[in-house]
Scaffold this motif. Structure first.
Motif, PDB file in Angstrom:
ATOM      1  N   SER A  42       0.842  -1.193   0.000  1.00 16.66           N
ATOM      2  CA  SER A  42       0.000   0.000   0.000  1.00 16.66           C
ATOM      3  C   SER A  42       0.879   1.246   0.000  1.00 16.66           C
ATOM      4  O   SER A  42       2.078   1.193   0.247  1.00 16.66           O
ATOM      5  CB  SER A  42      -0.904  -0.001   1.233  1.00 16.66           C
ATOM      6  N   GLU A  43       0.256   2.371  -0.287  1.00 11.76           N
ATOM      7  CA  GLU A  43       0.978   3.642  -0.294  1.00 11.76           C
ATOM      8  C   GLU A  43       1.525   3.963   1.096  1.00 11.76           C
ATOM      9  O   GLU A  43       2.591   4.564   1.229  1.00 11.76           O
ATOM     10  CB  GLU A  43       0.067   4.758  -0.777  1.00 11.76           C
ATOM     11  N   GLU A  44       0.791   3.560   2.134  1.00 15.36           N
ATOM     12  CA  GLU A  44       1.222   3.843   3.495  1.00 15.36           C
ATOM     13  C   GLU A  44       2.508   3.094   3.836  1.00 15.36           C
ATOM     14  O   GLU A  44       3.416   3.656   4.457  1.00 15.36           O
ATOM     15  CB  GLU A  44       0.127   3.460   4.487  1.00 15.36           C
ATOM     16  N   ALA A  47       5.345   4.783   2.058  1.00 16.47           N
ATOM     17  CA  ALA A  47       5.674   6.048   2.713  1.00 16.47           C
ATOM     18  C   ALA A  47       6.416   5.821   4.023  1.00 16.47           C
ATOM     19  O   ALA A  47       7.370   6.551   4.336  1.00 16.47           O
ATOM     20  CB  ALA A  47       4.403   6.854   2.959  1.00 16.47           C
TER      21      ALA A  47
END
Length: 72
Positions: A42-44, A47
């Protein structure tokens, strides 16, 4: 005589900086392994991995700027 306390404080701060650097390196390495093993990250997660890397390299540059050496 007057600068003993300053040197002692600097050494204590340098020791804590090295400990923090080692902890961030371990965290970054674990985040990177999680990202590599993930099928569809996921993007999280991406990041968080990038943030861990930035924190590690920021402290690494600070240690290098201060000429802190590891005690072995």
């Amino acid at each position: 005589m007057f600068f003993r306390k300053k040197k002692k404080l600097r050494n204590e701060f340098n020791d804590s900086l090295i400990e923090e650097l080692e902890q961030l390196k371990w965290n970054w390495h674990n985040q990177k392994l999680l990202l590599e093993k993930s099928v569809d990250p996921s993007e999280e997660v991406i990041a968080q991995t990038r943030l861990a890397e930035v924190k590690y390299f920021y402290l690494f540059r600070e240690v290098k700027r201060r000429n802190v050496r590891l005690k072995r």
